[in-house]
Design a protein around this motif. Structure first.
Motif, mmCIF file in Angstrom:
data_model
loop_
_atom_site.group_PDB
_atom_site.id
_atom_site.type_symbol
_atom_site.label_atom_id
_atom_site.label_comp_id
_atom_site.label_asym_id
_atom_site.label_seq_id
_atom_site.Cartn_x
_atom_site.Cartn_y
_atom_site.Cartn_z
ATOM 1 N N LEU A 146 0.551 -0.589 0.473
ATOM 2 C CA LEU A 146 0.226 -0.125 -0.134
ATOM 3 C C LEU A 146 0.958 1.352 -0.072
ATOM 4 O O LEU A 146 1.737 1.731 0.772
ATOM 5 C CB LEU A 146 -1.077 0.090 1.207
ATOM 6 C CG LEU A 146 -1.928 -0.711 1.235
ATOM 7 C CD1 LEU A 146 -2.592 -1.240 2.404
ATOM 8 C CD2 LEU A 146 -2.794 -1.401 0.977
ATOM 9 N N ASP A 227 -6.638 2.334 4.421
ATOM 10 C CA ASP A 227 -5.586 1.140 4.326
ATOM 11 C C ASP A 227 -6.706 0.100 4.225
ATOM 12 O O ASP A 227 -5.801 -0.933 3.751
ATOM 13 C CB ASP A 227 -5.154 1.713 4.664
ATOM 14 C CG ASP A 227 -3.631 3.187 4.152
ATOM 15 O OD1 ASP A 227 -4.326 3.113 3.111
ATOM 16 O OD2 ASP A 227 -2.841 3.165 4.829
ATOM 17 N N ARG A 230 -8.277 -2.014 1.373
ATOM 18 C CA ARG A 230 -7.649 -2.022 0.817
ATOM 19 C C ARG A 230 -7.172 -3.480 0.692
ATOM 20 O O ARG A 230 -7.343 -3.880 -0.337
ATOM 21 C CB ARG A 230 -6.628 -0.931 0.028
ATOM 22 C CG ARG A 230 -7.637 0.313 -0.347
ATOM 23 C CD ARG A 230 -7.295 1.356 -0.456
ATOM 24 N NE ARG A 230 -8.019 2.916 -0.982
ATOM 25 C CZ ARG A 230 -8.762 2.602 -0.776
ATOM 26 N NH1 ARG A 230 -9.622 2.619 0.418
ATOM 27 N NH2 ARG A 230 -9.514 3.550 -1.497
ATOM 28 N N ARG A 231 -6.776 -3.471 1.645
ATOM 29 C CA ARG A 231 -5.446 -5.213 1.842
ATOM 30 C C ARG A 231 -6.965 -5.968 2.128
ATOM 31 O O ARG A 231 -6.874 -7.118 1.586
ATOM 32 C CB ARG A 231 -5.591 -4.636 3.852
ATOM 33 C CG ARG A 231 -5.137 -6.220 4.305
ATOM 34 C CD ARG A 231 -3.860 -6.115 4.360
ATOM 35 N NE ARG A 231 -3.643 -8.094 4.703
ATOM 36 C CZ ARG A 231 -3.403 -8.354 4.217
ATOM 37 N NH1 ARG A 231 -3.670 -8.989 2.820
ATOM 38 N NH2 ARG A 231 -3.717 -9.325 4.755
#
Length: 267
Positions: A146, A227, A230-231
């Motif tokens: 990321l 974040d 998105r993981r």
């Protein structure tokens, strides 16, 4: 490398590069809360050690504080020798940045050394960090990288050519890695935080004028949530048809809502 360790984690290593008191710390806390062993990295080992103490105590996590200079190739290599000695890096978050000047610097007055240092931290450092972890991710067929972007990732800003050039390059690097390593099981995302985080109240009007930034520390926790989503394969922005890469080529900035968060996230 300094360790603040408790019970072993059942998950892999989350390496967070660029851990300061706002976004980096919030991201580190989120991954610790989800059961990862943490390697937190920044140039200020003293402050980093305090963060490691706090996270280990509050989240009951294994935390390793490692100094890194993201503008120096040797420092990055040595730092990741320590990170990789801990085990498999499941997640790399690159959140490093070079402090911006205020007020903006007239281009004719900008020193080339400052310009080069900013680009080195924003993009060249990301290149080296990704190279350190990608071989292991490819070997295992899994992993997540990321990269933190900002409003300067998409728009040129007068007086901030060093920031914009570095962030544009970081976005391009993200796109290239995403397309190259998708088929090998590595997930790459470029997360645009569209506004300042936790800025002093006397400059909130400036941030709002630029891109409608929040100017509040709540943004740090919400950005950490972004974040994390998105993981897990969730996206706030446009998605390319048939792709699980969160459409790295964002056509517009991502707007974050602090109400849209994992239940365990503390705002």
């Amino acid at each position: 490398m300094r360790s603040m360790a408790s019970s072993p984690s059942s998950k892999g290593i989350a390496a967070i590069v660029g851990v300061g008191p706002r976004l980096g710390l919030s991201i580190a806390r989120k991954f610790a809360r989800e059961g990862y062993t943490l390697a937190i990295l920044s140039s200020d080992l003293g402050r980093l050690s305090r963060f490691a103490d706090e996270i280990a105590r509050d989240e009951k996590a294994r935390v390793f504080a490692i100094r890194i200079d993201c503008s120096d190739t040797k420092s990055i290599r040595e730092a990741f020798e320590g990170v990789l000695s801990l085990g498999f890096v499941e997640v790399l978050v690159y959140n490093a940045y070079h402090p911006m000047s205020w007020p903006p610097t007239n281009f004719a007055d900008m020193r080339v050394q400052y310009f080069e240092k900013s680009i080195a931290v924003s993009s060249v450092g990301a290149f080296h960090c990704a190279q350190q972890v990608l071989p292991g991710m490819v070997d295992r067929g899994r992993g997540t990288i990321l990269f933190t972007g900002c409003f300067a990732s998409l728009n040129g800003i007068a007086g901030y050519s060093e920031l914009c050039c570095g962030k544009f390059a970081l976005r391009a690097l993200s796109q290239c890695l995403a397309r190259e390593f998708q088929a090998q099981g590595v997930h790459v995302a470029h997360v645009i935080i569209d506004g300042y985080i936790g800025v002093p109240r006397n400059v909130i009007n400036f941030t709002t004028k630029i891109k409608g930034g929040w100017g509040t520390t709540r943004a740090a926790a919400a950005a950490a949530a972004a974040d994390w989503y998105r993981r897990r394969g969730r996206d706030y922005g446009p998605r390319r048809a048939g792709s699980n890469l969160l459409a790295i080529a964002h056509s517009r900035p991502i707007r974050l809502d602090p109400r849209d968060r994992p239940p365990s996230l503390k705002l």
